[in-house]
Design a protein around this motif. Structure first.
Motif, PDB file in Angstrom:
ATOM      1  N   CYS A  22      66.269 142.565 -25.477  1.00  0.00           N
ATOM      2  CA  CYS A  22      67.666 142.226 -25.757  1.00  0.00           C
ATOM      3  C   CYS A  22      67.734 140.720 -25.980  1.00  0.00           C
ATOM      4  O   CYS A  22      67.557 139.937 -25.039  1.00  0.00           O
ATOM      5  N   ALA A  23      67.970 140.343 -27.216  1.00  0.00           N
ATOM      6  CA  ALA A  23      68.073 138.930 -27.554  1.00  0.00           C
ATOM      7  C   ALA A  23      69.527 138.485 -27.492  1.00  0.00           C
ATOM      8  O   ALA A  23      70.387 139.096 -28.141  1.00  0.00           O
ATOM      9  N   ALA A  24      69.778 137.448 -26.716  1.00  0.00           N
ATOM     10  CA  ALA A  24      71.134 136.926 -26.562  1.00  0.00           C
ATOM     11  C   ALA A  24      71.283 135.629 -27.339  1.00  0.00           C
ATOM     12  O   ALA A  24      70.367 134.808 -27.390  1.00  0.00           O
ATOM     13  N   SER A  25      72.458 135.447 -27.927  1.00  0.00           N
ATOM     14  CA  SER A  25      72.754 134.211 -28.636  1.00  0.00           C
ATOM     15  C   SER A  25      74.211 133.849 -28.400  1.00  0.00           C
ATOM     16  O   SER A  25      75.000 134.650 -27.915  1.00  0.00           O
ATOM     17  N   GLY A  26      74.562 132.630 -28.756  1.00  0.00           N
ATOM     18  CA  GLY A  26      75.927 132.162 -28.531  1.00  0.00           C
ATOM     19  C   GLY A  26      76.015 131.399 -27.216  1.00  0.00           C
ATOM     20  O   GLY A  26      75.132 130.621 -26.876  1.00  0.00           O
TER      21      GLY A  26
END
Length: 124
Positions: A22-26
């Motif tokens: 699960c890649a998170a961004s922001g």
């Protein structure tokens, strides 16, 4: 806002393994914890595992304890779910979720952001 993208789902035979990412961004600096949930057809979404972003607390559902391992790589803003000894009853869409506030980690309603999910199918 936090964006989440799950990858790694697929079809596997019973007893096999898969690793979900699960890649998170922001605004990831605002995340307190990350969780994995799953939803099988005609069933409610259920908690699988959760980890605080600091990595100092980890929780598992009883049904996956000893088989699944949750981990995170803070440098990559990525959370993983290593799934071993998979069973047909693990078949579901797996969702990654981010929680901003401190508190209970096993309730889906307490999470603020969700990915779109990735399908995991375990054949017997």
């Amino acid at each position: 806002q936090v964006q989440l993208v799950e990858t790694g789902g697929g079809l596997v035979q019973a007893g096999g393994s898969l690793r979900l990412s699960c890649a998170a961004s922001g605004r990831t600096f605002s995340v307190y914890a990350m969780g994995w949930f799953r939803q099988a057809p005609e069933k409610e979404r259920e908690f699988v595992a959760a980890i605080t972003w600091s990595g100092d607390s980890i929780y598992y559902a009883e049904s996956v304890k000893g088989r699944f391992i949750i981990s995170r790589d803070s440098a990559k803003n990525t959370v993983y779910l290593q799934m071993n000894s998979l069973k047909p009853e693990d078949t579901a869409v797996y969702f990654c979720a981010a929680k901003l506030g401190v508190g209970i980690l096993h309730r889906s309603r307490d999470y603020d952001y969700w990915g779109k999910g990735t399908q995991v199918t375990v054949s017997s």
